[in-house]
Motif scaffolding. Structure first.
Motif, short mmCIF file in Angstrom:
data_model
loop_
_atom_site.label_atom_id
_atom_site.label_comp_id
_atom_site.label_asym_id
_atom_site.label_seq_id
_atom_site.Cartn_x
_atom_site.Cartn_y
_atom_site.Cartn_z
N UNK A 16 51.14 52.30 35.60
CA UNK A 16 49.88 51.75 35.87
C UNK A 16 49.82 50.90 36.93
N UNK A 17 48.88 51.32 37.98
CA UNK A 17 48.79 50.25 39.04
C UNK A 17 47.57 49.59 39.02
N UNK A 18 47.64 48.29 39.38
CA UNK A 18 46.76 47.27 39.26
C UNK A 18 45.64 47.20 40.67
N UNK A 19 44.77 46.53 40.76
CA UNK A 19 44.11 46.31 41.76
C UNK A 19 44.79 45.49 42.92
N UNK A 20 45.57 44.56 42.39
CA UNK A 20 46.37 44.17 43.55
C UNK A 20 47.47 44.63 43.98
N UNK A 21 47.77 45.76 43.49
CA UNK A 21 49.02 46.56 43.96
C UNK A 21 50.26 46.68 42.97
N UNK A 22 50.56 45.48 42.03
CA UNK A 22 51.28 45.48 41.12
C UNK A 22 51.23 46.90 40.24
N UNK A 23 52.51 46.99 39.53
CA UNK A 23 52.77 48.27 38.66
C UNK A 23 53.33 48.26 37.60
N UNK A 24 53.30 48.92 36.66
CA UNK A 24 54.09 48.57 35.37
C UNK A 24 54.58 50.00 35.17
N UNK A 25 55.93 49.94 34.54
CA UNK A 25 56.73 51.07 34.00
C UNK A 25 57.03 50.67 32.59
N UNK A 26 57.07 51.86 31.84
CA UNK A 26 57.53 51.49 30.72
C UNK A 26 58.54 52.35 29.94
N UNK A 27 59.59 51.92 29.26
CA UNK A 27 60.68 52.75 28.53
C UNK A 27 61.32 51.98 27.63
N UNK A 28 61.37 52.59 26.55
CA UNK A 28 62.08 51.91 25.44
C UNK A 28 63.77 51.93 25.79
N UNK A 29 64.36 50.64 25.28
CA UNK A 29 63.99 49.65 24.33
C UNK A 29 63.35 48.47 25.10
N UNK A 30 63.36 48.41 26.29
CA UNK A 30 62.76 47.39 27.02
C UNK A 30 61.38 47.01 26.81
N UNK A 31 60.49 48.19 26.92
CA UNK A 31 59.11 48.06 26.66
C UNK A 31 58.47 48.08 28.37
N UNK A 32 57.42 47.41 28.53
CA UNK A 32 56.92 47.43 29.82
C UNK A 32 57.11 46.26 30.82
N UNK A 33 57.56 46.70 32.16
CA UNK A 33 57.81 45.67 33.17
C UNK A 33 56.93 45.79 34.33
#
Length: 394
Positions: free
Chosen positions: A44-61
């Motif tokens: 998922x990319x935000x308006x400010x250009x940052x993005x998140x990636x999700x995978x177990x077990x760490x969750x979302x970064x």
């Protein structure tokens, strides 16, 4: 320097670059499991250009940019960073970097302009916490649940490092769909090798490289599966590591779950030790009784476990010399056990030739040097195409 001093010096830089949430911070489990493997989540990319990636077990970064300094533990994650075109980001490796460097570069020699540079990376098994503070990584490209298999590490330790140095992001127990420690049970899910690589590639903003390499892999596996002989015409196989100084060996699953067998499972051969617990030991008499047509030697490209040593011991042994694989010179090397996508490409081709030479072309008897030269018309994947994908030229 105390932990408190290091923590304070890192807070302003780390939290400005990487924002951390998910299972480590909240204990929340990820949902969505299909046939034992999780469905990968799109970034998922935000308006400010940052993005998140999700995978177990760490969750979302959440990331503002691809990490430039990453810690790895096992080589499958380092292989993924390299395949994503960010091999230079791998700045530490906790498990035997010189050993992994040797095995990987033996294969990567055949990819023009691609190599692993791991031999001199800092790393030590079961490190103290101060070591990770000193490394000052942008990302711990490693499975936090796997870290807690080490004697000195707890889940709380990984949480502190994740909050004060850099987040964790990786998955290792999917190598054989191993059960995590109880404290991770609600957060753990299993993925295929290529599903993990998809998420790691997304971390490095290299989705196009992932898609291109996955297409190469899928085409190769489709070709293999279309040409496999009937099950009753397939060879019997033992996958082993010979134990030094003993008349015994470790046995490994050929068709079991997880990415350790991602290169052998599609080949559908008969595992002579299928009823033996993987990673357990058997003696020479058990090998003679099983009488495999082919013996595959894990880590046979490394000096300590070189395939030639296994050949010599079996050929010179009065107990083992009658085994079919020994008599017919079908004792072959394997590559890296915790494989990423690049090792997976080479090992799948290698093993297809070792098991079915009449269909996919002969595997040259390996004695030394790099991965053997294979005639262009017998290669199961295009080396130059793979190199161009990694180097951003395709």
């Amino acid at each position: 320097m105390s932990d408190d001093t290091v923590i304070q010096s890192n807070l302003l830089t780390r939290r400005d670059t990487l924002k951390y949430s998910g299972a480590l911070a909240t204990g929340a489990a990820l949902a969505g499991c299909l046939d034992g493997n999780s469905e990968s989540e799109s970034p998922e990319e935000t308006d400010d250009g940052s993005y998140s990636v999700t995978m177990a077990p760490a969750g979302t970064v959440e990331f503002e940019k691809p990490p430039e300094r990453v810690l790895t533990v096992l080589p499958h994650h380092a292989d993924m960073a390299l395949a994503a075109g960010h091999g230079e980001a791998v700045s530490s490796m906790l498990y035997n970097p010189e050993y992994n460097d040797t095995i990987w570069n033996t294969c990567l020699e055949r990819l023009p302009g691609v190599s692993a540079d791991w031999a001199d990376l800092p790393g030590t098994w079961d490190p103290d916490k101060e070591f990770l503070y000193e490394l000052d990584s942008d990302l711990h490209l490693a499975d936090p649940a796997y870290m807690t298999n080490m004697p000195s590490w707890t889940r709380e330790d990984t949480m502190k490092i994740g909050e004060n140095v850099a987040p964790w992001f990786g998955n290792t127990l999917s190598n054989a769909n191993k059960e995590p420690a109880a404290e991770w049970a609600d957060d753990y899910e299993y993925y295929t090798l290529w599903e993990i690589f998809e998420q790691v590639a997304t971390v490095f903003q290299a989705t196009e490289r992932y898609e291109a390499l996955k297409a190469v892999y899928s085409e190769m596996v489709a070709t293999i599966e279309e040409n496999l002989p009937p099950e009753d015409e397939r060879p019997s196989v033992a996958m082993i590591i010979l134990i030094q100084g003993e008349d015994s060996m470790y046995t490994y699953a050929l068709n079991g779950p997880g990415f350790l067998t991602a290169h052998t499972r599609p080949l559908g051969a008969d595992d002579v030790f299928a009823d033996v617990q993987t990673e357990s030991t058997v003696d020479y008499e058990a090998l003679v009784e099983a009488d495999p047509d082919v013996i595959l030697c894990l880590a046979g490209l490394s000096e300590a476990r070189h395939v030639t040593k296994t050949r010599e011991r079996f050929q010179d042994g009065p107990v083992t010399e009658s085994v079919a694989a020994v008599e017919n010179d079908r004792i072959h090397t394997q590559g890296g056990r915790n494989q990423g996508p690049l090792m997976n490409l080479f090992q799948t081709e290698m093993t297809a030739k070792q098991l079915y030479p009449d269909i996919f072309g002969e595997w040259p008897t390996y004695t030394e040097g790099p991965y053997p030269e294979i005639p262009a018309d017998e290669q199961l994947f295009d080396r130059q195409a793979v190199a161009d994908i990694i180097n951003g030229e395709r």
